[in-house]
Design an enzyme around this catalytic site. Structure first.
Site, PDB file in Angstrom:
ATOM      1  N   HIS A   1      -7.480  -6.116   0.163  1.00 51.66           N
ATOM      2  CA  HIS A   1      -6.398  -5.148   0.367  1.00 51.66           C
ATOM      3  C   HIS A   1      -5.290  -5.710   1.247  1.00 51.66           C
ATOM      4  CE1 HIS A   1      -4.631  -1.178   0.159  1.00 51.66           C
ATOM      5  NE2 HIS A   1      -4.493  -1.161   1.469  1.00 51.66           N
TER       6      HIS A   1
ATOM      7  N   SER B   1       0.839  -1.191   0.000  1.00 46.27           N
ATOM      8  CA  SER B   1       0.000   0.000   0.000  1.00 46.27           C
ATOM      9  C   SER B   1       0.887   1.260   0.000  1.00 46.27           C
ATOM     10  CB  SER B   1      -0.976  -0.039   1.189  1.00 46.27           C
ATOM     11  OG  SER B   1      -2.017   0.886   1.027  1.00 46.27           O
TER      12      SER B   1
END
Length: 236
Positions: free
Chosen positions: A216, A82
């Protein structure tokens, strides 16, 4: 955090927004002998909790690169998740400019540099902001329900997401020459998969992409398989 063998071969991990080096704690059991596992600790968390957070990707990378360059030269594979993907990318550029380009750059759950889609998420009111974060699955339920911990974590996470939102790649940056591997968590609501191929533009050394289950935070799914794949990128 540093575990594993001698510093000849190293996997250097860069955590997500609000994350600390401990996010890669489960990786230590999957790293084979002869490979060291290292995790970057951003200011404002873990053993650096007393330091103010830094809301600038380039500055975060500058600190990480400086620490790595203090170590004896050796083979490095950088893995960033991320926000950490952007910090790892900028760190790879700095290492390259210092004559120590990594063997490979692995980027996870991140849009290509400058392509973040929601640049205002860090401006949301506390309750809405916290609910969005918890919905992604990266915050333990016990932490999510603890108001005191929430109040401690929110400024750090906002700072990280502000760094992510304001980051822009430097114009005219020379591409890396190491291979770049992109990991996408199926169903990740923060990443548009059809744009991930743009990561190929950051290197002349080849680009590959793979999809993993887990959304994610796919990095917590089949950790051994992920670590093995990361090591393959550097020929380890």
């Amino acid at each position: 955090m540093t575990t594993g063998g001698p510093l000849g071969a190293r996997v250097v991990c860069f955590p997500h927004s609000g994350g600390s080096g401990i996010a890669f704690g489960e990786w230590s059991a999957a790293v084979p002998p002869g490979v060291s596992l290292m995790a970057v600790q951003y200011p404002g968390r873990g053993d650096r909790f007393g330091e103010p957070p830094v809301d600038d990707v380039a500055a975060m990378a500058g600190c990480a690169a400086a620490e790595l360059l203090r170590l004896p030269p050796g083979d490095r594979i950088l893995f960033g998740h991320s926000l950490g993907a952007l910090v790892a990318y900028e760190t790879a550029l700095l290492l390259r400019d210092a004559g120590e380009e990594p063997l490979a750059l692995c980027v996870s759950a991140a849009m290509p540099p400058g392509r973040m889609t929601n640049r205002s998420v860090h401006l949301a009111p506390d309750d809405e902001f916290w609910a969005r974060l918890c919905a992604l699955g990266g915050i333990e339920p016990a932490v999510a329900e603890n108001a005191e911990l929430r109040d401690l974590l929110l400024p750090v996470i906002r700072s990280d997401l502000r760094a992510h939102a304001t980051y822009r790649p430097r114009p005219g940056t020379r591409p890396l020459s190491c291979p770049v591997r992109c990991y996408h968590g199926a169903g990740d609501p923060l990443v548009e998969q059809d744009q991930l191929a743009e990561w190929a533009s950051v290197t002349s050394g080849g680009f590959t992409e793979t999809v993993r289950p887990g959304g994610h935070f796919h990095v917590t799914t089949d950790v051994a398989g992920l670590v093995a794949d990361v090591l393959r990128q550097g020929g380890k």
